[in-house]
Design a protein around this motif. Sequence first.
Motif, short mmCIF file in Angstrom:
data_model
loop_
_atom_site.label_atom_id
_atom_site.label_comp_id
_atom_site.label_asym_id
_atom_site.label_seq_id
_atom_site.Cartn_x
_atom_site.Cartn_y
_atom_site.Cartn_z
N LEU A 30 -42.86 -37.61 21.89
CA LEU A 30 -41.78 -39.37 21.87
C LEU A 30 -42.72 -40.61 23.07
O LEU A 30 -42.45 -41.32 22.87
CB LEU A 30 -40.72 -38.38 23.54
CG LEU A 30 -39.86 -39.24 23.69
CD1 LEU A 30 -39.00 -39.09 22.82
CD2 LEU A 30 -38.68 -38.84 25.55
N SER A 31 -43.82 -40.57 23.57
CA SER A 31 -44.02 -41.33 24.33
C SER A 31 -44.93 -42.01 23.51
O SER A 31 -44.54 -43.00 23.16
CB SER A 31 -45.60 -40.68 25.21
OG SER A 31 -46.65 -39.89 24.74
N ILE A 32 -45.73 -41.18 22.06
CA ILE A 32 -45.73 -42.38 20.95
C ILE A 32 -45.04 -42.98 20.80
O ILE A 32 -45.16 -44.67 20.36
CB ILE A 32 -46.36 -41.84 19.71
CG1 ILE A 32 -48.01 -40.97 20.41
CG2 ILE A 32 -47.06 -41.95 18.60
CD1 ILE A 32 -48.91 -40.26 19.21
N ILE A 33 -43.55 -42.48 19.29
CA ILE A 33 -42.48 -43.07 19.84
C ILE A 33 -42.28 -44.37 20.48
O ILE A 33 -41.32 -45.62 20.04
CB ILE A 33 -41.26 -42.11 18.90
CG1 ILE A 33 -41.81 -41.11 18.05
CG2 ILE A 33 -40.46 -43.07 18.73
CD1 ILE A 33 -40.37 -40.06 17.82
N LEU A 34 -41.90 -44.26 21.81
CA LEU A 34 -41.39 -44.50 22.80
C LEU A 34 -42.81 -46.52 22.83
O LEU A 34 -42.31 -47.28 22.63
CB LEU A 34 -41.75 -44.58 24.19
CG LEU A 34 -40.16 -43.95 24.77
CD1 LEU A 34 -40.19 -43.35 25.49
CD2 LEU A 34 -38.82 -44.85 23.81
N VAL A 35 -43.91 -45.99 23.00
CA VAL A 35 -45.19 -47.16 22.96
C VAL A 35 -44.79 -48.04 21.24
O VAL A 35 -44.71 -48.88 21.05
CB VAL A 35 -46.37 -46.72 22.92
CG1 VAL A 35 -46.97 -47.44 22.69
CG2 VAL A 35 -46.36 -46.30 23.96
N ILE A 36 -44.37 -47.44 20.14
CA ILE A 36 -44.64 -47.81 19.34
C ILE A 36 -43.56 -48.68 19.03
O ILE A 36 -42.68 -49.77 18.56
CB ILE A 36 -44.38 -47.08 17.62
CG1 ILE A 36 -45.97 -46.44 17.65
CG2 ILE A 36 -44.13 -47.49 16.76
CD1 ILE A 36 -46.28 -44.90 16.55
N ALA A 37 -42.02 -47.72 19.78
CA ALA A 37 -40.42 -48.99 20.02
C ALA A 37 -41.24 -50.31 20.46
O ALA A 37 -40.89 -51.17 20.10
CB ALA A 37 -39.90 -48.25 20.24
N VAL A 38 -41.97 -49.86 21.67
CA VAL A 38 -42.13 -51.17 22.69
C VAL A 38 -42.97 -51.90 21.94
O VAL A 38 -42.55 -53.80 21.51
CB VAL A 38 -42.61 -50.60 23.64
CG1 VAL A 38 -43.61 -52.14 24.25
CG2 VAL A 38 -41.43 -50.10 24.92
N LEU A 39 -43.49 -51.45 21.13
CA LEU A 39 -45.09 -52.93 20.31
C LEU A 39 -43.43 -53.34 19.42
O LEU A 39 -44.09 -54.36 18.70
CB LEU A 39 -45.76 -51.98 19.65
CG LEU A 39 -46.69 -51.11 20.90
CD1 LEU A 39 -47.74 -51.01 19.50
CD2 LEU A 39 -47.74 -52.63 21.51
N LEU A 40 -43.27 -52.80 18.34
CA LEU A 40 -42.55 -53.08 17.94
C LEU A 40 -41.36 -53.60 17.61
O LEU A 40 -41.47 -55.33 17.24
CB LEU A 40 -41.62 -52.29 16.51
CG LEU A 40 -42.72 -51.66 15.27
CD1 LEU A 40 -41.97 -50.08 15.03
CD2 LEU A 40 -43.03 -52.16 14.25
N ILE A 41 -40.74 -53.42 18.79
CA ILE A 41 -39.27 -55.29 19.13
C ILE A 41 -40.18 -55.94 20.38
O ILE A 41 -39.85 -57.32 20.27
CB ILE A 41 -39.00 -54.13 20.92
CG1 ILE A 41 -37.82 -53.23 20.22
CG2 ILE A 41 -38.48 -54.85 21.28
CD1 ILE A 41 -37.34 -52.34 21.42
N THR A 42 -41.68 -55.96 20.84
CA THR A 42 -41.91 -57.23 21.15
C THR A 42 -42.48 -58.00 19.87
O THR A 42 -42.91 -59.40 20.16
CB THR A 42 -43.72 -56.78 21.88
OG1 THR A 42 -43.40 -55.70 23.22
CG2 THR A 42 -44.59 -57.81 22.36
#
Length: 178
Positions: A30-42
């Motif tokens: 879940l933390s990896i998915i959240l980090v990837i999501a934040v990076l993709l949104i940025t």
Amino acid sequence: MINLLPPENKIAIKKEYLRRLVVVFGIFLLSIILVIAVLLITLFFIVNNQKKAQDEAVFLVKEHLSLQNEAEISSLVSEINSKISLLSNNKKNAKRVSEIIEKIIGIKTKEIKITSLSFDSSKISIYGTSETRTDLINFIEDLKKEPVFSRVNFPLSNFLKEGNVEFNIVIELSGYEK
């Protein structure tokens, strides 16, 4: 090390271990998915801002080119308009020029040979040969008598030879002054 626990407790400990392993793996995933999501949104916002900047730059370049084309087109239009007005002025005089050339040819005698005749905006230059100096003088005098010609210019070197006289005459036309 010897495990002396009863088998039910061993199974419970294994289940607890697997449950903790699943929870830790789930939190990690879940933390990896959240980090990837934040990076993709940025990354999405950065790319979107760059796209907007590029669109503005393209718009400004197109606007600049259109303004430049407008200036170029307006200069071409004014140049064409001046040429049209010049042509319309010359069109009025075109028939008159042909009549003037016909007059010159009508004035010339068979002893006068015209080799070149050029027309400028207000002048006609005649180059040719005359069999005798007297024929050339008569030709020049007849040209001076025409009211269409305001001035007949000729160099004195035209009269150096007695026979086979090469001449050049510049005739200024009346009504064609600059």
